[in-house]
Write an enzyme that holds these catalytic residues in place. Structure first.
Site, PDB file in Angstrom:
ATOM      1  N   ARG A   1      35.984  53.033  38.544  1.00  0.00           N
ATOM      2  CA  ARG A   1      36.032  51.566  38.410  1.00  0.00           C
ATOM      3  C   ARG A   1      37.443  51.081  38.754  1.00  0.00           C
ATOM      4  NH1 ARG A   1      36.854  49.634  33.712  1.00  0.00           N
ATOM      5  NH2 ARG A   1      35.339  50.918  32.592  1.00  0.00           N
TER       6      ARG A   1
ATOM      7  N   TYR B   1      29.617  27.024  50.893  1.00  0.00           N
ATOM      8  CA  TYR B   1      28.476  27.938  50.765  1.00  0.00           C
ATOM      9  C   TYR B   1      27.777  27.671  49.417  1.00  0.00           C
ATOM     10  CZ  TYR B   1      25.933  32.168  49.585  1.00  0.00           C
ATOM     11  OH  TYR B   1      24.968  33.034  49.159  1.00  0.00           O
TER      12      TYR B   1
ATOM     13  N   ASP C   1      38.196  31.201  52.200  1.00  0.00           N
ATOM     14  CA  ASP C   1      37.023  32.023  52.486  1.00  0.00           C
ATOM     15  C   ASP C   1      36.975  32.186  54.006  1.00  0.00           C
ATOM     16  OD1 ASP C   1      34.463  32.969  53.072  1.00  0.00           O
ATOM     17  OD2 ASP C   1      33.518  31.884  51.414  1.00  0.00           O
TER      18      ASP C   1
ATOM     19  N   LYS D   1      28.961  40.220  55.821  1.00  0.00           N
ATOM     20  CA  LYS D   1      28.662  39.546  57.074  1.00  0.00           C
ATOM     21  C   LYS D   1      29.347  40.251  58.249  1.00  0.00           C
ATOM     22  CE  LYS D   1      26.414  36.835  54.361  1.00  0.00           C
ATOM     23  NZ  LYS D   1      27.086  36.462  53.188  1.00  0.00           N
TER      24      LYS D   1
HETATM   25  N1  PLP Z   1      31.101  32.912  51.386  1.00  0.00           N
HETATM   26  C1  PLP Z   1      30.350  32.589  52.451  1.00  0.00           C
HETATM   27  C2  PLP Z   1      30.897  31.664  53.482  1.00  0.00           C
HETATM   28  C3  PLP Z   1      29.060  33.108  52.583  1.00  0.00           C
HETATM   29  O1  PLP Z   1      28.319  32.773  53.645  1.00  0.00           O
HETATM   30  C4  PLP Z   1      28.564  33.979  51.569  1.00  0.00           C
HETATM   31  C5  PLP Z   1      27.197  34.534  51.652  1.00  0.00           C
HETATM   32  O2  PLP Z   1      26.375  34.078  52.426  1.00  0.00           O
HETATM   33  C6  PLP Z   1      29.388  34.281  50.476  1.00  0.00           C
HETATM   34  C7  PLP Z   1      30.641  33.741  50.414  1.00  0.00           C
HETATM   35  C8  PLP Z   1      28.901  35.191  49.373  1.00  0.00           C
HETATM   36  O3  PLP Z   1      28.948  36.522  49.772  1.00  0.00           O
HETATM   37  P1  PLP Z   1      27.919  37.663  49.264  1.00  0.00           P
HETATM   38  O4  PLP Z   1      26.562  37.262  49.725  1.00  0.00           O
HETATM   39  O5  PLP Z   1      28.450  38.891  49.929  1.00  0.00           O
HETATM   40  O6  PLP Z   1      28.025  37.717  47.784  1.00  0.00           O
END
Ligand code: PLP
Length: 384
Positions: free
Chosen positions: A51, A103, A175, A200
Site C-alpha cells: 500500500r 467531467y 486534469d 484513457k
Molecule cells: N477526468 C476526466 C477528464 C475523465 O474523463 C475521467 C473519466 O472519464 C476522469 C477524470 C475519472 O477517471 P477514472 O474513470 O479513471 O476514475
C-alpha cells in the site's frame, strides 16, 4: 546523456526507468506481492508493504512524472481516486473554484461527497480572468482546471490562471486527461498538480482503470504520498505494468489520434446534417489561440450536435455507428462514441447540464487510431 535530458518520445519509452536490478529484465517485473522480507525490523530495501510502495508502481509513477516534466508521481486505483487524493489536502470551510464544464464524475465527487464535509465548490468558465478572480475570497484554497474540458472542448489558459493562483497563494490543479503530456504539460505552465485518468490515453488500450498525480514541490508530494498511503486507493502491480506498457507508445498513438481527429472534425464540420462541432483545432473555436499556444496538437476528442438538436436524432446516430463503439470512456486505440447527457455526464442535474451546453442531443467521439477512411465511412452511414 542522462534520462532527464531525453526528448519526449524517448522519455515515453525510457523515462524514469532502468532494467530491473535482479535479472536485468527490460520491462519492470510485475511485483505481485503485498509484503517484503526484512532481515531485521525496519531493515528493508525501500519496500515494506505494497500500500505504501510497490516497485512496479514506482516504475509507473516515475514514468508519468518524467513525461510531465515533474519530480514526484503517484499512481492510484482510478482517476477519481487521484482527484479524491487532491481533495483530501483541503479542510472543512475551504473553497475550490472549478471549471464549469467538468467531467461528470468529478462534479459528483465534489458536490455529492466533499460538499458534505464542508468544502464549497464554485464554478467558473475560466475564460475571463476577472470573472474567475471575482470568486476568490479568504477561504479559497484550490483552483481545479480541466482543459480541454469534457465534453465541450473548452480551453482554459493555464498560464493565465497560474498567475492568479500564484498571486493569491492558491494551489492550481489541472486534469490533463484529454491532452496528455504529449500535447500539454501543465507544470511547465505554472500548475502545482497534474492529474490523469490514466485509464484513457496514457494506458491507451481500454484495459485498466488507473489514476495519476504529478507534482514538483517536495512538501506537497509528501502530503499526497501520506494521503495515498493512508487512504489506500493505490494502483495495483498488474495495472501499473499495463499502464507502463501503454505509455511506451503514447507518442505514436497520440500523433495518429491527432491526425485522425483533425480529419474527422473537418468531415463533421462540413456535413449538412450537423449543427455544431466542438474541437479546439478549428480557427473559429473561441479559445483556439490559447489552445495553439499551450498545446502542440488538438487531440482526438470531438463533440457535435446534429442539425435541429433533437435527442432522438442523436440516439439514432450513436446506435447506428458500427466502428465507433457506444461505450463509456475514451482515449483507447479503438474509436468510441458516447452520449454525455445519459452517460459520462448523467450525474449532473439536467438543468445545470444544459446551462453549460451539455444538451440532450450532444454526441462525443473519441477518435481512435484505425484507418480514418473507415471511421468517416462509418459516420457517413450513421448520418444517412
Ligand atoms: N477526468 C476526466 C477528464 C475523465 O474523463 C475521467 C473519466 O472519464 C476522469 C477524470 C475519472 O477517471 P477514472 O474513470 O479513471 O476514475
Amino acid at each position: 546523456m542522462g534520462k532527464k535530458e531525453l526528448k519526449f518520445n524517448s522519455k515515453a519509452i525510457h523515462g524514469g526507468q532502468q532494467p530491473d536490478a535482479a535479472y536485468g529484465a527490460v520491462m519492470p517485473p510485475i511485483y505481485q506481492t503485498s509484503t517484503y522480507a526484512q532481515p531485521t525490523p525496519g531493515g528493508h530495501k525501500g519496500y515494506e508493504y505494497s500500500r505504501g510502495a510497490n516497485p512496479t508502481r514506482t516504475a509507473l509513477e516515475n514514468a508519468v512524472a518524467s513525461l510531465e516534466n515533474g519530480k514526484f508521481g503517484m499512481a492510484f486505483g482510478s482517476g477519481m481516486a487521484a482527484i479524491d487524493g487532491v481533495m483530501k489536502l483541503l479542510e472543512p470551510g475551504d473553497e475550490v473554484i472549478c471549471t464549469s464544464d467538468l467531467y461528470g464524475g468529478s462534479y459528483r465527487l465534489f458536490k455529492g461527497i466533499y460538499e458534505k464535509f464542508g468544502i464549497k465548490f464554485r464554478f467558473s468558465e475560466m475564460v475571463d480572468m476577472d470573472e474567475l478572480s471575482s470568486h476568490i475570497n479568504a477561504k479559497t484554497k484550490l483552483i481545479w482546471v480541466e482543459t480541454p474540458t469534457n465534453p465541450l472542448m473548452n480551453i482554459v489558459d493555464i498560464k493565465a490562471v497560474s498567475e492568479i493562483t500564484e498571486a493569491n497563494k492558491l494551489l492550481l490543479a489541472v486534469d490533463n486527461t484529454f491532452a496528455t503530456p504529449y500535447l500539454q504539460r501543465p507544470l511547465e505552465l505554472g500548475a502545482d498538480i497534474v492529474m490523469h485518468s490514466a485509464t484513457k490515453y496514457l494506458a491507451g488500450h481500454s484495459d485498466v482503470v488507473v489514476g495519476a498525480l504529478v507534482v514538483n514541490e517536495k512538501t506537497l508530494a509528501d502530503r499526497l504520498y501520506f494521503i495515498q498511503k493512508s487512504s489506500g486507493a493505490i494502483c495495483g502491480p498488474m495495472d501499473s505494468f499495463l499502464t507502463l506498457r501503454g505509455i511506451k507508445t503514447l507518442h505514436v498513438r497520440m500523433q495518429r489520434h491527432c491526425e485522425n481527429g483533425e480529419l474527422v472534425a473537418n468531415y463533421l464540420e462540413n456535413h449538412p446534417k450537423i449543427d455544431t462541432v466542438y474541437w479546439p483545432g478549428f480557427e473559429h473555436h473561441p479559445q483556439h489561440k490559447v489552445a495553439k499556444a499551450q498545446m502542440s496538437g488538438f487531440g482526438g476528442m470531438i463533440s457535435f450536435v446534429p442539425k435541429g438538436g433533437k435527442y432522438e436524432d442523436a440516439i439514432q446516430i450513436v446506435e447506428k455507428l458500427r466502428i465507433f463503439t457506444l461505450a463509456e470512456s475514451l482515449g483507447g486505440v479503438e474509436s468510441l462514441v458516447g452520449h454525455p447527457a445519459s452517460m459520462s455526464h448523467g450525474s449532473i442535474p439536467k438543468e445545470e447540464r444544459e446551462k453549460k451546453g451539455v444538451v440532450d442531443a450532444l454526441i462525443r467521439l473519441s477518435v481512435g487510431i484505425e484507418d480514418v477512411e473507415d471511421l468517416i465511412a462509418d459516420l457517413e452511414q450513421a448520418l444517412k
